[in-house]
Design an enzyme around this catalytic site. Structure first.
Site, PDB file in Angstrom:
ATOM      1  N   GLY A   1     -30.013 -46.210  -6.425  1.00 25.93           N
ATOM      2  CA  GLY A   1     -30.866 -46.458  -7.728  1.00 25.93           C
ATOM      3  C   GLY A   1     -31.107 -47.959  -7.966  1.00 25.93           C
ATOM      4  N   ALA A   2     -31.023 -48.794  -6.841  1.00 23.08           N
ATOM      5  CA  ALA A   2     -30.895 -50.307  -6.807  1.00 23.08           C
ATOM      6  C   ALA A   2     -32.265 -50.931  -7.067  1.00 23.08           C
ATOM      7  CB  ALA A   2     -30.177 -50.886  -5.767  1.00 23.08           C
TER       8      ALA A   2
ATOM      9  N   TYR B   1     -25.987 -35.359 -19.913  1.00 19.51           N
ATOM     10  CA  TYR B   1     -25.554 -36.491 -19.155  1.00 19.51           C
ATOM     11  C   TYR B   1     -24.151 -36.593 -18.829  1.00 19.51           C
ATOM     12  CZ  TYR B   1     -25.822 -41.731 -18.555  1.00 19.51           C
ATOM     13  OH  TYR B   1     -25.632 -43.012 -18.183  1.00 19.51           O
TER      14      TYR B   1
ATOM     15  N   ASN C   1     -24.749 -45.452  -7.972  1.00 21.08           N
ATOM     16  CA  ASN C   1     -25.370 -46.113  -9.362  1.00 21.08           C
ATOM     17  C   ASN C   1     -26.407 -45.495 -10.239  1.00 21.08           C
ATOM     18  OD1 ASN C   1     -26.101 -48.547 -11.137  1.00 21.08           O
ATOM     19  ND2 ASN C   1     -28.087 -48.120 -10.104  1.00 21.08           N
TER      20      ASN C   1
ATOM     21  N   LYS D   1     -21.800 -37.191 -15.855  1.00 21.25           N
ATOM     22  CA  LYS D   1     -20.802 -38.463 -15.597  1.00 21.25           C
ATOM     23  C   LYS D   1     -19.526 -38.140 -15.634  1.00 21.25           C
ATOM     24  CE  LYS D   1     -24.066 -41.847 -15.464  1.00 21.25           C
ATOM     25  NZ  LYS D   1     -24.151 -42.431 -14.177  1.00 21.25           N
TER      26      LYS D   1
ATOM     27  N   VAL E   1     -31.161 -39.205  -3.925  1.00 16.82           N
ATOM     28  CA  VAL E   1     -29.827 -39.003  -3.549  1.00 16.82           C
ATOM     29  C   VAL E   1     -29.523 -37.510  -3.890  1.00 16.82           C
ATOM     30  CG1 VAL E   1     -29.161 -41.246  -4.116  1.00 16.82           C
ATOM     31  CG2 VAL E   1     -29.095 -39.396  -6.091  1.00 16.82           C
TER      32      VAL E   1
ATOM     33  N   ALA F   1     -21.864 -35.024 -19.573  1.00 16.66           N
ATOM     34  CA  ALA F   1     -21.260 -33.535 -18.446  1.00 16.66           C
ATOM     35  C   ALA F   1     -21.136 -34.103 -17.065  1.00 16.66           C
ATOM     36  CB  ALA F   1     -21.711 -32.275 -18.480  1.00 16.66           C
TER      37      ALA F   1
ATOM     38  N   SER G   1     -20.258 -44.008 -17.402  1.00 19.20           N
ATOM     39  CA  SER G   1     -20.632 -44.234 -18.547  1.00 19.20           C
ATOM     40  C   SER G   1     -19.700 -43.784 -19.527  1.00 19.20           C
ATOM     41  CB  SER G   1     -21.942 -43.730 -18.936  1.00 19.20           C
ATOM     42  OG  SER G   1     -22.182 -43.629 -20.501  1.00 19.20           O
TER      43      SER G   1
HETATM   44  N1  LIG Z   1     -28.582 -48.764 -19.173  1.00 20.27           N
HETATM   45  C1  LIG Z   1     -27.477 -48.418 -19.743  1.00 20.27           C
HETATM   46  O1  LIG Z   1     -27.480 -48.784 -21.097  1.00 20.27           O
HETATM   47  C2  LIG Z   1     -26.340 -47.689 -19.242  1.00 20.27           C
HETATM   48  C3  LIG Z   1     -25.303 -47.215 -19.716  1.00 20.27           C
HETATM   49  C4  LIG Z   1     -24.245 -46.759 -19.322  1.00 20.27           C
HETATM   50  C5  LIG Z   1     -24.183 -46.349 -17.989  1.00 20.27           C
HETATM   51  N2  LIG Z   1     -25.464 -46.482 -17.333  1.00 20.27           N
HETATM   52  C6  LIG Z   1     -25.565 -46.037 -15.853  1.00 20.27           C
HETATM   53  O2  LIG Z   1     -25.767 -47.229 -14.909  1.00 20.27           O
HETATM   54  C7  LIG Z   1     -26.544 -46.707 -13.808  1.00 20.27           C
HETATM   55  C8  LIG Z   1     -27.840 -47.517 -13.893  1.00 20.27           C
HETATM   56  O3  LIG Z   1     -28.545 -47.382 -14.992  1.00 20.27           O
HETATM   57  P1  LIG Z   1     -29.918 -48.215 -15.199  1.00 20.27           P
HETATM   58  O4  LIG Z   1     -30.004 -48.633 -16.789  1.00 20.27           O
HETATM   59  O5  LIG Z   1     -29.974 -49.588 -14.492  1.00 20.27           O
HETATM   60  O6  LIG Z   1     -30.860 -47.328 -14.937  1.00 20.27           O
HETATM   61  P2  LIG Z   1     -32.577 -47.435 -14.853  1.00 20.27           P
HETATM   62  O7  LIG Z   1     -33.255 -46.254 -14.898  1.00 20.27           O
HETATM   63  O8  LIG Z   1     -32.936 -48.682 -15.094  1.00 20.27           O
HETATM   64  O9  LIG Z   1     -32.718 -47.310 -12.971  1.00 20.27           O
HETATM   65  C9  LIG Z   1     -32.123 -46.608 -12.064  1.00 20.27           C
HETATM   66  C10 LIG Z   1     -33.003 -46.541 -10.655  1.00 20.27           C
HETATM   67  O10 LIG Z   1     -32.381 -45.283 -10.324  1.00 20.27           O
HETATM   68  C11 LIG Z   1     -33.462 -44.577  -9.414  1.00 20.27           C
HETATM   69  N3  LIG Z   1     -33.322 -43.320  -9.282  1.00 20.27           N
HETATM   70  C12 LIG Z   1     -33.320 -42.245 -10.310  1.00 20.27           C
HETATM   71  N4  LIG Z   1     -33.347 -40.900  -9.682  1.00 20.27           N
HETATM   72  C13 LIG Z   1     -32.940 -41.256  -8.225  1.00 20.27           C
HETATM   73  C14 LIG Z   1     -32.578 -40.434  -7.270  1.00 20.27           C
HETATM   74  N5  LIG Z   1     -32.628 -39.186  -7.376  1.00 20.27           N
HETATM   75  N6  LIG Z   1     -32.307 -41.009  -6.064  1.00 20.27           N
HETATM   76  C15 LIG Z   1     -32.347 -42.402  -5.914  1.00 20.27           C
HETATM   77  N7  LIG Z   1     -32.770 -43.320  -6.970  1.00 20.27           N
HETATM   78  C16 LIG Z   1     -32.868 -42.532  -7.981  1.00 20.27           C
HETATM   79  C17 LIG Z   1     -34.876 -45.018 -10.507  1.00 20.27           C
HETATM   80  O11 LIG Z   1     -35.955 -44.937  -9.581  1.00 20.27           O
HETATM   81  C18 LIG Z   1     -34.394 -46.396 -10.883  1.00 20.27           C
HETATM   82  O12 LIG Z   1     -35.036 -47.434 -10.207  1.00 20.27           O
HETATM   83  C19 LIG Z   1     -26.842 -45.312 -14.119  1.00 20.27           C
HETATM   84  O13 LIG Z   1     -25.730 -44.608 -13.539  1.00 20.27           O
HETATM   85  C20 LIG Z   1     -26.574 -45.132 -15.491  1.00 20.27           C
HETATM   86  O14 LIG Z   1     -26.254 -43.808 -15.989  1.00 20.27           O
HETATM   87  C21 LIG Z   1     -26.550 -47.153 -17.745  1.00 20.27           C
END
Ligand SMILES: NC(=O)c1ccc[n+]([C@@H]2O[C@H](COP(=O)([O-])OP(=O)(O)OC[C@H]3O[C@@H](n4cnc5c(N)ncnc54)[C@H](O)[C@@H]3O)[C@@H](O)[C@H]2O)c1
Length: 248
Positions: free
Chosen positions: A13-14, A159, A90, A163, A64, A161, A145
Site C-alpha cells: 500500500g505504498a 476496521y 502497511n 487492526k 494483498v 477488529a 492503528s
Molecule cells: N492516515 C491515518 O490517519 C492513519 C491512522 C492510523 C493508522 N493508519 C494506517 O496506516 C496505513 C496507511 O494509511 P494511509 O492513510 O497512508 O492510507 P491511504 O489510503 O492514503 O493509502 C493506502 C494505499 O494502500 C493501497 N491499497 C488499498 N488496498 C490495497 C490492497 N488490497 N492491496 C494493495 N494496496 C492496497 C491504496 O491503493 C492506497 O494507495 C494503513 O494501514 C492505515 O490503516 C492510518
C-alpha cells in the site's frame, strides 16, 4: 547505526500516504524497496521518484487480499531486487472506507475490513516468512492503528477488529520465528496528517499531546529502526507512533 544498505524491503500500500513515506525513508537508509499498491500507476510513481533521487526501487502492484496475486507479485519483486529482508504490512484502508457504527454496518461489508487489515497481513507474511527463516534474518513490521489498541466511539469497530487481529497475529508470529533471526513488530499509528484543510486539522492537532498530527516520515523513521540490525532484540512489541495519544 540503522544502515539498511544491502537490504531489500517490500512495503504494501505504498503508492501514497504513509506507505510512500515509509518507502522513501527506507530507500534513503540504503534499502532497495519494492513498492506495492493496488494501483500500478501509484506504485510506479513512487518507485520512479525513489530512483530519480538515487535510490533503488521497483513497482510491485498486486492486491494483498488475493493470495495467488501476492505469491506472484512477491516472486516478481524478488526477481527484480532480491530476497525480501523486511516486509512492511502497511496497506490497510479499504477503498471508500467510511465511518459507521457496528449496528449500522451490514454484515456484507464486514469482510473487506478484515480481509485487508488481517488477511492481507497473513498472505504477505506467508509469502516471505519461509525465506526469512531459512536465511536467518527477517523483519516483519505491521502498520496498525490506535483503533486496534483501544475502543473508540467514532464508527471504526470493523476496521479496529482487523487492526487488532493483526496486532495479535504479530505477537504470536514473533514467538514462532524468534530463533530464526526474524522479528515481528507492530506500529500503532495515531492521527496522521491526511492533507485536510487548516480548519479541520487544527482541532485534531490540538488533541494530540505533542500538538501536531503525524507525518509519513515519522512512521518511516520508526520502521527504519525496527528494520535495522540494531533492533534485533525487539520483537513481539506494539509501539505507539501517535504523538502520545495512547500511552503504554
Ligand atoms: N492516515 C491515518 O490517519 C492513519 C491512522 C492510523 C493508522 N493508519 C494506517 O496506516 C496505513 C496507511 O494509511 P494511509 O492513510 O497512508 O492510507 P491511504 O489510503 O492514503 O493509502 C493506502 C494505499 O494502500 C493501497 N491499497 C488499498 N488496498 C490495497 C490492497 N488490497 N492491496 C494493495 N494496496 C492496497 C491504496 O491503493 C492506497 O494507495 C494503513 O494501514 C492505515 O490503516 C492510518
Amino acid at each position: 547505526m540503522f544502515d539498511l544498505t544491502g537490504r531489500v524491503a517490500l512495503v504494501t500500500g505504498a503508492g501514497q500516504g504513509v506507505g510512500a513515506g515509509i518507502a522513501r525513508v527506507l530507500a534513503s537508509r540504503g534499502a532497495a524497496v519494492a513498492v506495492n499498491d493496488l494501483h500500478e500507476e501509484r506504485a510506479a510513481a513512487v518507485a520512479d521518484a525513489i530512483g530519480a533521487s538515487g535510490g533503488r526501487a521497483c513497482a510491485a502492484a498486486f492486491d494483498v487480499t488475493d493470495p495467488s496475486a501476492v505469491r506472484a507479485g512477491v516472486e516478481r519483486a524478488v526477481a527484480a531486487l532480491g530476497a525480501v529482508d523486511a516486509l512492511v504490512n502497511n496497506a490497510g484502508v479499504p477503498p471508500g472506507m467510511g465511518l459507521a457504527r457496528f449496528r449500522d454496518m451490514p454484515p456484507a461489508e464486514w469482510a473487506r475490513y478484515v480481509d485487508l487489515n488481517l488477511y492481507g497481513v497473513l498472505h504477505c507474511t506467508r509469502a516471505v516468512i519461509d525465506g526469512m527463516c531459512e536465511r536467518g534474518f527477517g523483519r516483519v513490521i505491521t502498520i496498525s492503528s490506535g483503533a486496534g489498541q483501544v475502543g473508540l466511539p467514532i464508527g471504526v469497530a470493523l476496521y479496529g477488529a482487523g487492526k487488532g487481529g493483526a496486532i495479535s497475529f504479530m505477537r504470536h508470529l514473533a514467538m514462532e520465528v524468534g530463533r530464526d533471526g526474524v522479528t515481528a513488530n507492530t506500529l500503532a499509528l495515531g492521527l496522521m496528517d491526511n492533507a485536510g484543510d487548516e480548519a479541520s486539522v487544527a482541532p485534531l492537532a490540538a488533541s494530540v499531546p505533542v500538538g501536531r498530527l503525524g507525518t509519513p516520515e515519522d512512521v518511516g523513521a520508526a520502521v527504519a529502526f525496527l528494520a535495522s540490525n540494531e533492533a534485533g532484540w525487539i520483537t513481539g512489541q506494539t509501539l505507539g507512533v501517535n504523538g502520545g495519544s495512547v500511552t503504554s
